[in-house]
Enzyme design. Structure first.
Site, PDB file in Angstrom:
ATOM      1  N   THR B 188      31.996  34.916  28.576  1.00  0.00           N
ATOM      2  CA  THR B 188      32.308  35.157  29.984  1.00  0.00           C
ATOM      3  C   THR B 188      31.347  34.368  30.850  1.00  0.00           C
ATOM      4  O   THR B 188      30.262  33.992  30.422  1.00  0.00           O
ATOM      5  CB  THR B 188      32.144  36.637  30.350  1.00  0.00           C
ATOM      6  OG1 THR B 188      30.755  36.958  30.217  1.00  0.00           O
ATOM      7  CG2 THR B 188      32.951  37.534  29.442  1.00  0.00           C
ATOM      8  N   GLU B 335      37.924  39.500  29.446  1.00  0.00           N
ATOM      9  CA  GLU B 335      37.948  40.622  28.527  1.00  0.00           C
ATOM     10  C   GLU B 335      39.367  41.110  28.208  1.00  0.00           C
ATOM     11  O   GLU B 335      39.552  41.924  27.314  1.00  0.00           O
ATOM     12  CB  GLU B 335      37.158  41.811  29.124  1.00  0.00           C
ATOM     13  CG  GLU B 335      35.653  41.605  29.192  1.00  0.00           C
ATOM     14  CD  GLU B 335      35.197  40.812  30.410  1.00  0.00           C
ATOM     15  OE1 GLU B 335      36.058  40.193  31.077  1.00  0.00           O
ATOM     16  OE2 GLU B 335      33.993  40.787  30.699  1.00  0.00           O
ATOM     17  N   LYS B 445      29.041  49.100  51.457  1.00  0.00           N
ATOM     18  CA  LYS B 445      28.999  50.511  51.862  1.00  0.00           C
ATOM     19  C   LYS B 445      28.289  50.598  53.201  1.00  0.00           C
ATOM     20  O   LYS B 445      27.086  50.404  53.289  1.00  0.00           O
ATOM     21  CB  LYS B 445      28.275  51.336  50.801  1.00  0.00           C
ATOM     22  CG  LYS B 445      29.120  51.482  49.535  1.00  0.00           C
ATOM     23  CD  LYS B 445      28.280  51.620  48.285  1.00  0.00           C
ATOM     24  CE  LYS B 445      29.141  51.323  47.065  1.00  0.00           C
ATOM     25  NZ  LYS B 445      28.412  50.641  45.993  1.00  0.00           N
ATOM     26  N   TRP B 450      33.637  52.548  52.794  1.00  0.00           N
ATOM     27  CA  TRP B 450      33.658  51.400  51.896  1.00  0.00           C
ATOM     28  C   TRP B 450      34.475  50.290  52.550  1.00  0.00           C
ATOM     29  O   TRP B 450      35.630  50.489  52.898  1.00  0.00           O
ATOM     30  CB  TRP B 450      34.309  51.760  50.558  1.00  0.00           C
ATOM     31  CG  TRP B 450      33.427  52.525  49.636  1.00  0.00           C
ATOM     32  CD1 TRP B 450      32.322  53.240  49.971  1.00  0.00           C
ATOM     33  CD2 TRP B 450      33.573  52.638  48.219  1.00  0.00           C
ATOM     34  NE1 TRP B 450      31.755  53.801  48.861  1.00  0.00           N
ATOM     35  CE2 TRP B 450      32.505  53.457  47.758  1.00  0.00           C
ATOM     36  CE3 TRP B 450      34.486  52.151  47.289  1.00  0.00           C
ATOM     37  CZ2 TRP B 450      32.341  53.776  46.414  1.00  0.00           C
ATOM     38  CZ3 TRP B 450      34.322  52.470  45.952  1.00  0.00           C
ATOM     39  CH2 TRP B 450      33.251  53.273  45.518  1.00  0.00           C
TER      40      TRP B 450
END
Lengths: 550, 550
Positions: B188, B335, B445, B450
């Site tokens: 990755t 993944e 935040k 959010w």
């Protein structure tokens, strides 16, 4: 050890290929999509998935355990679709009972499969009454009906389908289990001997489902299946799982239409009213559909239809093309899941000219994804793909039956040499199109040559005035065998056709080298109808019994 | 025992899902189909399959054994495609080395994967010379080149690719083996810490291949992949196997075009000259393609392109639609194989109106077949699919990496609670469309709310004169965090854009309730360029290091 094995012990990662996995996508992307049953019932995918949970709860409450076999006697319906999922998803085995077999054969298949529970459409109550005392393993039966009050006759049922579902919880916990668990069984309609049981695991049918979508999705401009289609089977759900389409259609989230018992007027009505765009069936069904549509003055333009089970005659294919149907053949059998090959015509072979296209559309097809399709001689040596040399089709694929149930000898023959033997003789073109020339046992051996009975039938059926033709070999002292043709005349064109006309027609092809001159039948008999098997194929066994010594 | 297990002992019937099975259909149905490499090489499928045999023979002769890892350092080419098959088919492990990582990281990934053999394009000879003594496991290297005489520098190679193939037999016997054998590994490009190795088995990638064809085949009238397409990757083959398309395209028997290193003029030239109809890439690549096509006055009409890796900005999507590209987003990661979801737009949502359609085309998509995609809260409770409530995407599918290679702690976190955690925050609409709102760590935040950095970036990028925007959270004593916007101006429209213009633009959306008023960045910085990762994503880690304390 060959290669580096990845850990496969049970872990968070494990993902068995089992039926419940088919519902992840449609339940999210198509919750409001419809499942339609005749003009009697419409329900959404969301409701269908709920009813699958209820059916499993009801069966479980009634005593059905993982590993038990549940037989279903039903025409194509939303209920059958629910059984297609609920029974395997609870790790029980779904037996799709072929209700067109004789009563003795039906009783034999239920007993041989060991079914202990039956779901029974009340149209078959009379049939079951006739089997009293002949089904010792059956512990419980549930009745299904389109009527407000089902007919139960003298039988005792533990309940009625809708009542049981209404009383059961939709929240059945479908467990994870080994993907090699048996999911289904059904019986072949072989024209010789007793029906033979084939059986499939979850892994096999899940792979068949996604490979089927891949095959029909990656098609070029012809014969494609997409989630925008509206699907309706005209191959019964009790016969090779309606070719697996009910599962593929569900995974794709398409609208599905179930026609019940196949009544021509209802089929045509549903195609029109529900906008059906994709279906499949045997040639006889196609003929029936064309006739019914003509009678009802319904336009079938835009309908896609795969033909399998028997060879698609060119004359019939052209008739379908003239009606605007995107018609094409497929190849498979009870033992092969059934998906083996489909005649998606390559764009370069789509000439727009019906005479040119029909050549490709009527071939048995090109092998599907993951299908290792070979044509071989009796020593399993490969026959070249030259469009001329013939051999037996043998197959490997991830979804072929492992054998015949409780029949080790038959299973060993089926898998001789590590490939499944189809008993079909074919040539393969350089472009990969498979063309079935005959069944091994239907080949006529005459004058030292092999004559394809299918090819002669196809040529005879192209004569004006011929409705249908069957060709079998009859014993002959001099030639070994000689072809005998059995011909049914069309009511309207009976005067156009005669022994001489047919022989003259075939002689043209023999002169061109298309067929051997030995292929021209010595005798042509005109008969009223040709006997068929329970799935609509010409019953050559019966013809041979009746005419084989002529 | 749950259910009735079907015998799975080795037998004639066994059919492991291993790579060699992908060749059955194309080798028969598409032997003369082409594989094209830039303007340098054309070869048929038949030749490609032969060269795969030769490559395996050559590697085997050189000492490569089943289970060994073979690393490939190469741009997208016919050679890479051959390695994609030959190495796994001989039960060795293919490591696709990410050549865009730093030299230290490249050495780390080769060592960590334990590669003992390398196939090296001679463009990377200099890179490898710089690693001398740092690759203790590498026993042998083979050089590949587009030049008549490859550059080998100070390195010693056991041979040159074409010479080795010419001397080797095409008839390598590819054995059957366990489908859970490891096929590939790659690393990755996570923006934090060392690269992590993911790995896939044959079973996983074969399932990914056919499910990919099913997904792209059953699409409606938009974004479909068929065997009539001409495929070219613009996501490197070293990155998540170019999304698995080289395998799917081979199974479908389509024409394939490999562009080598991505040079805009060459990409556009190949699209035109080879008739490319299907490709995929990150948003940056799309932008590059649009610019290059405009410069070369090449029409991209009819090209289908899936965008992944980063969110597809609406402004860019509309630009692509105006150029006639059938543009749509997909979702996945290293993944996940990567296939998780694709934004095939339902026919009912294909309005024909670009403003309407872009809403659907830019979403991350609808879960693919067999993909169990959930959005959940931190306690793994399901979040409703109402198009508003956000949760983390967690997944199950048959092709997700089982973990990170030699990293039990990372693997356990990845699979916490039996689902793979993506760290992506999303909402799902009632129709099943997934819309990524942020990465868990990129969420800002502020003021008890959010704020999605992605959403603010998307809105800013719609301002005239803005070329690109990135938004990160910076520490704030009062609010916890506050958004900071980093904006690159377009050379041509620089005068149109200012701090005030952008804030005013965002205020309109805040007044409409589309975003929170806390989402309007306190500070907007105009910078020359936004740093990217090796696969073209905005490098927020670097931005946070540079600007996080402002």
């Amino acid at each position: 050890m060959v290669g580096r094995l990845i850990q496969t012990a049970p872990s968070a990662y494990q993902y068995p290929l089992i039926f419940k996995q088919l519902w992840h996508t449609p339940r999210v992307q198509a919750p409001d999509q419809e499942i339609v049953y005749r003009d009697l019932k419409r329900q959404t995918y969301r409701q269908t998935r709920e009813r699958i949970g209820r059916l499993a709860s009801a069966l479980s409450k009634a005593g059905v355990e993982p590993g038990d076999t549940v037989g279903v006697l039903e025409w194509d319906s939303h209920r059958f679709l629910e059984a297609f999922f609920a029974i395997p998803m609870m790790a029980a085995v779904l037996q799709t009972v072929n209700v067109r077999l004789s009563p003795e054969q039906i009783a034999y298949t239920i007993n041989h499969a060991g079914a202990s529970t039956l779901l029974v459409n009340d149209e078959f109550v009379g049939l079951l009454e006739g089997m009293k005392g002949q089904l010792p393993n059956v512990k419980r039966m549930i009745v299904m009906s389109d009527r407000p009050a089902p007919q139960t006759g003298s039988l005792s049922f533990i309940g009625e389908y809708e009542n049981l579902l209404a009383a059961a919880s939709p929240d059945y916990h479908f467990p994870d289990f080994d993907e090699n668990t048996q999911a289904t069984t059904f019986y072949t309609t072989g024209t010789t001997g007793l029906p033979k049981g084939v059986y499939y695991s979850h892994r096999q049918l899940v792979l068949h489902t996604i490979a089927g979508l891949a095959l029909f999705g990656m098609a070029g401009s012809q014969g494609r299946f997409s989630r925008d289609d509206v699907y309706m089977p005209i191959t019964p759900m009790f016969h090779v799982h309606a070719w697996g389409f009910p599962w593929s259609a569900t995974l794709a989230g398409t609208k599905q239409v179930y026609p019940g018992r196949y009544e021509p007027a209802m089929l045509v009505k549903l195609i029109k009213s529900e906008g059906v765009t994709f279906t499949h069936g045997v040639p006889t069904v196609l003929q029936m559909l064309l006739n019914a549509a003509a009678a009802a003055k319904v336009d079938l333009k835009g309908l896609k239809m795969v033909i399998g089970g028997s060879a698609l005659p060119k004359a019939l294919a052209k008739q379908a093309m003239e009606a605007g149907i995107d018609i094409f053949a497929g190849y498979g059998m009870s033992e092969t899941g059934p998906l083996a090959a489909v005649s998606h015509v390559s764009s370069k072979d789509l000439s727009g000219d019906p005479d040119g296209e029909v050549e490709f559309r009527t071939r048995a097809g090109i092998a599907g994804p993951l299908v290792d399709l070979r044509i071989v001689d009796p020593d399993m040596k490969d026959i070249p793909h030259d469009g001329k040399s013939a051999g037996e089709i043998v197959l490997r694929a991830p979804w072929l039956t492992q054998g015949y149930y409780n029949n080790p000898e038959g299973s060993e023959q089926l898998w001789a040499g590590g490939y499944l033997h189809t008993s079909d003789i074919a040539v393969v073109s350089p472009g990969g199109y498979v063309h079935i020339t005959d069944r091994i046992k239907d080949v006529i051996k005459t004058g030292g040559e092999w004559v394809s009975s299918l090819q002669i039938e196809d040529l005879i059926s192209q004569c004006a005035g011929v409705a249908e033709a069957a060709v079998i070999g009859v014993k002959d002292d001099k030639w070994g065998e000689r072809p005998l043709a059995l011909v049914v005349k069309k009511p309207s064109g009976a005067d156009d056709v005669s022994d001489a006309v047919i022989k003259e027609h075939l002689k043209v092809f023999a002169d061109q080298g298309v067929i051997s001159k030995y292929g021209i039948p010595g005798t042509i008999l005109f008969i009223d109808s040709i006997p068929k098997t329970s799935v609509g194929k010409i019953n050559k066994k019966e013809l041979r019994e009746q005419y084989g010594d002529m």
